[in-house]
Design an enzyme around this catalytic site. Structure first.
Site, PDB file in Angstrom:
ATOM      1  N   ASP A   1      40.513  41.181  46.951  1.00  0.00           N
ATOM      2  CA  ASP A   1      40.086  40.655  45.652  1.00  0.00           C
ATOM      3  C   ASP A   1      40.350  39.149  45.608  1.00  0.00           C
ATOM      4  O   ASP A   1      41.393  38.672  46.054  1.00  0.00           O
ATOM      5  CB  ASP A   1      40.829  41.373  44.515  1.00  0.00           C
ATOM      6  CG  ASP A   1      40.154  41.178  43.176  1.00  0.00           C
ATOM      7  OD1 ASP A   1      39.621  42.168  42.633  1.00  0.00           O
ATOM      8  OD2 ASP A   1      40.143  40.035  42.666  1.00  0.00           O
TER       9      ASP A   1
ATOM     10  N   ASN B   1      37.471  50.437  36.824  1.00  0.00           N
ATOM     11  CA  ASN B   1      37.112  50.078  35.451  1.00  0.00           C
ATOM     12  C   ASN B   1      35.657  50.450  35.205  1.00  0.00           C
ATOM     13  O   ASN B   1      34.807  50.256  36.077  1.00  0.00           O
ATOM     14  CB  ASN B   1      37.329  48.581  35.230  1.00  0.00           C
ATOM     15  CG  ASN B   1      38.779  48.180  35.390  1.00  0.00           C
ATOM     16  OD1 ASN B   1      39.672  48.912  34.975  1.00  0.00           O
ATOM     17  ND2 ASN B   1      39.029  47.047  36.010  1.00  0.00           N
TER      18      ASN B   1
ATOM     19  N   HIS C   1      28.978  47.338  40.045  1.00  0.00           N
ATOM     20  CA  HIS C   1      28.796  48.059  41.316  1.00  0.00           C
ATOM     21  C   HIS C   1      30.109  48.801  41.520  1.00  0.00           C
ATOM     22  O   HIS C   1      31.179  48.160  41.574  1.00  0.00           O
ATOM     23  CB  HIS C   1      28.514  47.048  42.448  1.00  0.00           C
ATOM     24  CG  HIS C   1      28.351  47.637  43.812  1.00  0.00           C
ATOM     25  ND1 HIS C   1      27.278  47.322  44.633  1.00  0.00           N
ATOM     26  CD2 HIS C   1      29.115  48.495  44.514  1.00  0.00           C
ATOM     27  CE1 HIS C   1      27.395  47.977  45.782  1.00  0.00           C
ATOM     28  NE2 HIS C   1      28.516  48.692  45.736  1.00  0.00           N
TER      29      HIS C   1
ATOM     30  N   HIS D   1      33.490  50.265  42.230  1.00  0.00           N
ATOM     31  CA  HIS D   1      34.543  49.782  43.125  1.00  0.00           C
ATOM     32  C   HIS D   1      35.871  50.359  42.691  1.00  0.00           C
ATOM     33  O   HIS D   1      36.098  50.633  41.501  1.00  0.00           O
ATOM     34  CB  HIS D   1      34.607  48.257  43.165  1.00  0.00           C
ATOM     35  CG  HIS D   1      34.669  47.593  41.821  1.00  0.00           C
ATOM     36  ND1 HIS D   1      33.568  47.453  41.012  1.00  0.00           N
ATOM     37  CD2 HIS D   1      35.709  47.043  41.141  1.00  0.00           C
ATOM     38  CE1 HIS D   1      33.924  46.829  39.896  1.00  0.00           C
ATOM     39  NE2 HIS D   1      35.224  46.583  39.951  1.00  0.00           N
TER      40      HIS D   1
ATOM     41  N   HIS E   1      39.870  49.515  42.859  1.00  0.00           N
ATOM     42  CA  HIS E   1      40.921  48.545  43.127  1.00  0.00           C
ATOM     43  C   HIS E   1      42.093  49.293  43.757  1.00  0.00           C
ATOM     44  O   HIS E   1      42.535  50.330  43.229  1.00  0.00           O
ATOM     45  CB  HIS E   1      41.439  47.926  41.824  1.00  0.00           C
ATOM     46  CG  HIS E   1      40.433  47.157  41.021  1.00  0.00           C
ATOM     47  ND1 HIS E   1      40.398  45.782  40.989  1.00  0.00           N
ATOM     48  CD2 HIS E   1      39.436  47.565  40.198  1.00  0.00           C
ATOM     49  CE1 HIS E   1      39.424  45.379  40.173  1.00  0.00           C
ATOM     50  NE2 HIS E   1      38.834  46.445  39.679  1.00  0.00           N
TER      51      HIS E   1
HETATM   52  P1  AMP Z   1      36.230  44.746  37.622  1.00  0.00           P
HETATM   53  O1  AMP Z   1      36.632  43.702  36.640  1.00  0.00           O
HETATM   54  O2  AMP Z   1      36.980  46.022  37.564  1.00  0.00           O
HETATM   55  O3  AMP Z   1      34.727  44.954  37.577  1.00  0.00           O
HETATM   56  O4  AMP Z   1      36.592  44.161  39.054  1.00  0.00           O
HETATM   57  C1  AMP Z   1      35.878  43.152  39.660  1.00  0.00           C
HETATM   58  C2  AMP Z   1      36.828  42.455  40.595  1.00  0.00           C
HETATM   59  O5  AMP Z   1      36.059  41.679  41.502  1.00  0.00           O
HETATM   60  C3  AMP Z   1      37.814  41.512  39.927  1.00  0.00           C
HETATM   61  O6  AMP Z   1      39.142  41.923  40.220  1.00  0.00           O
HETATM   62  C4  AMP Z   1      37.483  40.153  40.547  1.00  0.00           C
HETATM   63  O7  AMP Z   1      38.630  39.357  40.773  1.00  0.00           O
HETATM   64  C5  AMP Z   1      36.814  40.548  41.834  1.00  0.00           C
HETATM   65  N1  AMP Z   1      35.886  39.578  42.385  1.00  0.00           N
HETATM   66  C6  AMP Z   1      34.925  38.904  41.726  1.00  0.00           C
HETATM   67  N2  AMP Z   1      34.229  38.121  42.580  1.00  0.00           N
HETATM   68  C7  AMP Z   1      34.769  38.335  43.804  1.00  0.00           C
HETATM   69  C8  AMP Z   1      34.503  37.809  45.108  1.00  0.00           C
HETATM   70  N3  AMP Z   1      33.526  36.923  45.330  1.00  0.00           N
HETATM   71  N4  AMP Z   1      35.268  38.235  46.144  1.00  0.00           N
HETATM   72  C9  AMP Z   1      36.273  39.126  45.931  1.00  0.00           C
HETATM   73  N5  AMP Z   1      36.558  39.660  44.729  1.00  0.00           N
HETATM   74  C10 AMP Z   1      35.833  39.262  43.685  1.00  0.00           C
HETATM   75 ZN    ZN Z   2      25.425  46.494  44.088  1.00  0.00          ZN
END
Ligand code: AMP
Ligand code: ZN
Length: 120
Positions: free
Chosen positions: A36, A93, A104, A106, A108
């Site tokens: 992240d 989330n 998309h 994911h 954590h």
């Molecule tokens: P969510 O808020 O649960 O949708 O999680 C999205 C996560 O993606 C957050 O923890 C961000 O810090 C992470 N994120 C956003 N852009 C990037 C990126 N380019 N590379 C790695 N993590 C990212």
């Molecule tokens: Zn996607």
């Protein structure tokens, strides 16, 4: 990757495709894991399906095997990151109230520190 399985203008589809750089932790035919960009603990890895799935709300009989596979990969990543034994947290989330910022699916993987409950 079959046509139509990647969403245009999706950040994590772009990361999976290598169009946006990321720090890879794990990859196979089905999923991709990377660090992240804004870590919430000493370990913070995101695991995403290579196929675009919007969120847990979009998990169904057509893609449940992908999600099951990801849940076999998560403990392997935790082991490799050295947090399996001490414990860690897996979070997904969903939607607006769930504070999902990237549409998309994911998961954590957050660890390396004591977690609190309830979450914020
Ligand atoms: P969510 O808020 O649960 O949708 O999680 C999205 C996560 O993606 C957050 O923890 C961000 O810090 C992470 N994120 C956003 N852009 C990037 C990126 N380019 N590379 C790695 N993590 C990212
Ligand atoms: Zn996607």
């Amino acid at each position: 990757m079959k046509e139509g399985l990647i969403a245009m203008d999706c950040l994590f589809c772009s990361i999976v495709a290598g169009d946006i750089p990321s720090t890879k932790v794990y990859e196979d035919d089905i999923c991709y894991a990377f660090r992240d960009i804004d870590p919430q603990g000493p370990v913070h890895v995101l695991v995403v399906p290579k196929q675009h799935i919007q969120s847990v709300n979009a998990v169904d009989d057509t893609n449940k095997d992908i999600v099951a596979h990801i849940f076999t990969v998560i403990p392997k990543i935790a082991e490799a990151e050295g947090i399996a034994e001490e414990g860690y947290r897996v979070v997904s989330n969903i939607g607006e109230r769930g504070q999902q910022t990237v549409p998309h699916l994911h998961f954590h993987i957050i660890g390396g520190r004591d977690m609190t409950w309830p979450p914020g």
